[in-house]
Design a protein around this motif. Structure first.
Motif, PDB file in Angstrom:
ATOM      1  N   LYS A   1       0.809  -1.364  -0.132  1.00  0.00           N
ATOM      2  CA  LYS A   1       0.106  -0.112  -0.043  1.00  0.00           C
ATOM      3  C   LYS A   1       0.822   1.204  -0.021  1.00  0.00           C
ATOM      4  CE  LYS A   1      -0.666   0.308   4.863  1.00  0.00           C
ATOM      5  NZ  LYS A   1      -1.859   0.262   5.944  1.00  0.00           N
ATOM      6  N   SER A   2       2.253   1.011   0.275  1.00  0.00           N
ATOM      7  CA  SER A   2       2.901   2.461   0.276  1.00  0.00           C
ATOM      8  C   SER A   2       3.478   2.559  -1.252  1.00  0.00           C
ATOM      9  CB  SER A   2       4.409   2.145   0.977  1.00  0.00           C
ATOM     10  OG  SER A   2       5.306   1.055   0.034  1.00  0.00           O
ATOM     11  N   LEU A   3       2.958   1.584  -2.036  1.00  0.00           N
ATOM     12  CA  LEU A   3       3.529   1.810  -3.480  1.00  0.00           C
ATOM     13  C   LEU A   3       2.302   2.020  -4.530  1.00  0.00           C
ATOM     14  CD1 LEU A   3       5.980  -1.094  -3.969  1.00  0.00           C
ATOM     15  CD2 LEU A   3       6.580   1.262  -3.634  1.00  0.00           C
ATOM     16  N   VAL A   4       1.118   1.311  -4.261  1.00  0.00           N
ATOM     17  CA  VAL A   4      -0.270   1.475  -4.973  1.00  0.00           C
ATOM     18  C   VAL A   4      -1.300   1.506  -4.178  1.00  0.00           C
ATOM     19  CG1 VAL A   4       1.031   0.316  -7.176  1.00  0.00           C
ATOM     20  CG2 VAL A   4      -0.105  -0.993  -5.316  1.00  0.00           C
ATOM     21  N   GLY A   5      -2.375   1.744  -5.005  1.00  0.00           N
ATOM     22  CA  GLY A   5      -3.731   1.680  -4.357  1.00  0.00           C
ATOM     23  C   GLY A   5      -4.038   0.214  -4.376  1.00  0.00           C
ATOM     24  N   GLU A   6      -5.297   0.167  -3.653  1.00  0.00           N
ATOM     25  CA  GLU A   6      -6.057  -1.126  -3.678  1.00  0.00           C
ATOM     26  C   GLU A   6      -6.120  -2.049  -4.852  1.00  0.00           C
ATOM     27  OE1 GLU A   6     -10.227  -3.063  -2.269  1.00  0.00           O
ATOM     28  OE2 GLU A   6      -9.172  -1.897  -0.762  1.00  0.00           O
ATOM     29  N   VAL A   7      -5.772  -3.124  -4.867  1.00  0.00           N
ATOM     30  CA  VAL A   7      -5.713  -3.960  -6.206  1.00  0.00           C
ATOM     31  C   VAL A   7      -6.942  -4.966  -5.723  1.00  0.00           C
ATOM     32  CG1 VAL A   7      -4.783  -5.455  -7.666  1.00  0.00           C
ATOM     33  CG2 VAL A   7      -3.254  -3.897  -6.611  1.00  0.00           C
ATOM     34  N   ALA A   8      -8.106  -4.654  -6.443  1.00  0.00           N
ATOM     35  CA  ALA A   8      -9.530  -5.260  -6.117  1.00  0.00           C
ATOM     36  C   ALA A   8      -9.939  -6.654  -6.421  1.00  0.00           C
ATOM     37  CB  ALA A   8     -10.590  -4.289  -6.266  1.00  0.00           C
ATOM     38  N   ASN A   9      -9.061  -6.958  -7.736  1.00  0.00           N
ATOM     39  CA  ASN A   9      -9.470  -8.135  -8.466  1.00  0.00           C
ATOM     40  C   ASN A   9      -8.455  -8.527  -9.305  1.00  0.00           C
ATOM     41  OD1 ASN A   9     -10.083  -6.499 -10.899  1.00  0.00           O
ATOM     42  ND2 ASN A   9     -11.638  -5.841 -10.003  1.00  0.00           N
TER      43      ASN A   9
ATOM     44  N   SER B   1      -2.083  -0.296 -15.788  1.00  0.00           N
ATOM     45  CA  SER B   1      -0.943   0.183 -16.055  1.00  0.00           C
ATOM     46  C   SER B   1       0.181   0.371 -15.050  1.00  0.00           C
ATOM     47  CB  SER B   1      -1.068   1.348 -16.944  1.00  0.00           C
ATOM     48  OG  SER B   1      -1.494   2.461 -16.079  1.00  0.00           O
ATOM     49  N   ASP B   2      -0.421   0.778 -13.883  1.00  0.00           N
ATOM     50  CA  ASP B   2       0.681   1.085 -12.690  1.00  0.00           C
ATOM     51  C   ASP B   2       1.134  -0.268 -12.086  1.00  0.00           C
ATOM     52  OD1 ASP B   2      -1.844   0.443 -11.675  1.00  0.00           O
ATOM     53  OD2 ASP B   2      -1.476   1.508  -9.662  1.00  0.00           O
ATOM     54  N   LEU B   3       0.809  -1.427 -12.504  1.00  0.00           N
ATOM     55  CA  LEU B   3       1.385  -2.518 -12.106  1.00  0.00           C
ATOM     56  C   LEU B   3       2.083  -3.367 -13.142  1.00  0.00           C
ATOM     57  CD1 LEU B   3      -1.736  -3.824 -10.309  1.00  0.00           C
ATOM     58  CD2 LEU B   3       0.227  -2.588  -9.221  1.00  0.00           C
ATOM     59  N   LYS B   4       2.146  -2.719 -14.229  1.00  0.00           N
ATOM     60  CA  LYS B   4       2.757  -3.399 -15.436  1.00  0.00           C
ATOM     61  C   LYS B   4       4.181  -3.833 -15.090  1.00  0.00           C
ATOM     62  CE  LYS B   4       3.493  -3.423 -20.407  1.00  0.00           C
ATOM     63  NZ  LYS B   4       3.005  -2.895 -21.557  1.00  0.00           N
ATOM     64  N   GLY B   5       4.772  -5.118 -15.209  1.00  0.00           N
ATOM     65  CA  GLY B   5       5.976  -5.773 -14.698  1.00  0.00           C
ATOM     66  C   GLY B   5       6.285  -5.679 -13.353  1.00  0.00           C
ATOM     67  N   LYS B   6       5.226  -5.306 -12.670  1.00  0.00           N
ATOM     68  CA  LYS B   6       5.323  -5.559 -11.093  1.00  0.00           C
ATOM     69  C   LYS B   6       4.489  -6.440 -10.374  1.00  0.00           C
ATOM     70  CE  LYS B   6       6.587  -0.518 -11.226  1.00  0.00           C
ATOM     71  NZ  LYS B   6       6.342   0.820 -10.872  1.00  0.00           N
ATOM     72  N   VAL B   7       4.218  -7.386 -11.303  1.00  0.00           N
ATOM     73  CA  VAL B   7       3.202  -8.385 -10.522  1.00  0.00           C
ATOM     74  C   VAL B   7       3.918  -9.932 -10.534  1.00  0.00           C
ATOM     75  CG1 VAL B   7       0.945  -9.789 -11.155  1.00  0.00           C
ATOM     76  CG2 VAL B   7       1.173  -7.183 -11.247  1.00  0.00           C
TER      77      VAL B   7
ATOM     78  N   LEU C   1       7.959  -8.000  -2.436  1.00  0.00           N
ATOM     79  CA  LEU C   1       6.754  -7.139  -2.325  1.00  0.00           C
ATOM     80  C   LEU C   1       7.017  -6.073  -1.268  1.00  0.00           C
ATOM     81  CD1 LEU C   1       3.745  -6.683  -3.012  1.00  0.00           C
ATOM     82  CD2 LEU C   1       2.931  -8.072  -1.219  1.00  0.00           C
ATOM     83  N   ALA C   2       7.858  -6.643  -0.369  1.00  0.00           N
ATOM     84  CA  ALA C   2       8.330  -5.773   0.891  1.00  0.00           C
ATOM     85  C   ALA C   2       9.321  -4.650   0.587  1.00  0.00           C
ATOM     86  CB  ALA C   2       8.602  -6.653   1.981  1.00  0.00           C
TER      87      ALA C   2
END
Length: 393
Positions: free
Chosen positions: A184-192, A200-206, A263-264
């Motif tokens: 939550k320090s990097l992105v808003g809630e990922v609901a689904n 797009s804000d998660l691209k390559g970070k999943v 993740l941390a």
């Protein structure tokens, strides 16, 4: 538990049991490993493998479980296992040598296939592996008269599983969830899952899990299918969606438990995760939540192999851990879903902050979001494992 944190953000000390399950390359290993599994599975000669129970003359029990999955003696604290030994006089050799299902299967399959003792009276294995061993005829039926606490206290959500509908062969040790975690320090809630695989804000970070049933269970849900009852076409649609997300560069990697460190550290922003891993991370920025379409639930189960020589002693241990008092003590240490009705009330006496934690005592509404994975035939399991392995590389 901090008052500012939601239950899903709670943390615990110790190493996560579920985080040790699956590492890279296991899916491919599983495909080759199970070809031997049904050599005699369920055949008449398998029944002849059942050994004589020596419990009346030998007060011993050999048990294999996962690391960091039981409470331990500490100063004035007497562990549940020590209490069991004191109350029953049974000397338990407890070995935490189940680091993942496939690896453990490799340790015992030759003996089981040859009707030889494995040196163990009890295994604790995840649903799908327990199901396979039962189907192969390698697990003894439990004597219900010896485990009355199971029928009395097993929570309703773990009753009637498809691979052991009457719990004749298995009793859950602990359970857990597979869902989404994000920093939550990097992105808003990922609901689904759709957000996880397209934002797009998660691209390559999943990252997603190398465990097929966890990742594909969520993919099936995301594509409108029921992971407990899906068709080959629905499987194909879900697999294509997974393949597209990887081709599009959304997915950084498929991992085992190492996703928690990434993740941390901020190397990834969100992932498919096991509930216990997030609880064990002790990082207030890491949040576990159920995807809107639902999450997967799994259990690790106590089972007795056909060559287990102390079945009645094993049944005494099973019944002991389904006593709510003992179950609460165990749950307060391991922080996984407690399978025992009545343990929540007992937790009030141990740690009131854990009483309303849904990762330990999920509400009915929380459990309505969960799904198991369909039992697969040997041929389907091999095919699906191979197709999944081809996609994740």
């Amino acid at each position: 538990m901090s008052e500012e944190m939601t239950p899903e953000e709670t943390t615990k000390k110790g190493v996560s049991r579920r985080g040790l399950i699956i590492g890279g390359g296991v899916a491919a290993a599983a495909v080759g490993g199970f070809a031997l599994m049904n050599r005699g599975g369920g055949s008449s000669d398998t029944a002849d493998c059942v050994t004589t129970d020596l419990s009346d003359s030998e007060a011993t029990l050999n048990m294999s479980n996962w690391p960091e999955y039981i409470d331990e003696d500490d100063g004035d604290y007497v562990s549940t296992l020590t209490t069991f030994e004191q109350e029953t006089g049974i000397d338990v050799t407890y070995t935490p040598d189940v680091n993942d299902n496939v690896e453990f299967f490799a340790k015992v399959r030759n003996q089981l296939g040859a009707c030889q003792p494995t040196g163990r009276d009890m295994f604790v294995l995840t649903d799908w592996m327990a199901a396979r061993m039962i189907d192969a005829g390698w697990i003894q039926k439990l004597d219900k008269a010896n485990i009355p606490n199971v029928d009395k206290n097993l929570i309703s959500s773990l009753q009637g599983v498809g691979w052991d509908p009457n719990r004749e062969y298995s009793a859950p040790w602990q359970s857990g969830f597979t869902g989404i975690a994000y920093n939550k320090s990097l992105v808003g809630e990922v609901a689904n899952m759709n957000e996880l695989l397209t934002r797009s804000d998660l691209k390559g970070k999943v990252t997603l899990l190398t465990e097929m049933r966890d990742t594909m269970g969520l993919m099936l849900l995301a594509n409108g299918a029921d992971p407990e009852n899906f068709t080959s076409d629905e499987w194909g649609t879900a697999l294509e969606a997974l393949s597209k997300a990887r081709t599009d560069g959304q997915i950084r990697a498929f991992t085992g438990n190492e996703y928690v460190n990434d993740l941390a550290a901020g190397n990834i922003a969100a992932c498919v995760a096991w509930s216990g891993d997030v609880a064990a991370a002790e990082d207030e920025n890491l949040v576990f939540l159920p995807p809107e379409e639902g999450m997967m639930i799994w259990s690790d189960n106590m089972i007795v192999p056909v060559q287990g020589q102390h079945k009645a002693n094993a049944e005494k241990l099973i019944d002991f851990y389904f006593d709510p008092v003992q179950a609460a003590k165990l749950a307060a240490y391991v922080w996984y879903v407690c399978p025992v009705e009545g343990a929540q009330a007992e937790m009030e006496k141990i740690d009131p902050s854990l009483v309303d934690n849904p990762l330990i005592f999920p509400t009915d509404d929380y459990l309505k979001q969960t799904h198991g994975f369909m039992a697969l035939s040997e041929s389907d399991a091999s095919a699906y494992e191979q197709e999944f392995a081809d996609v994740i590389g």
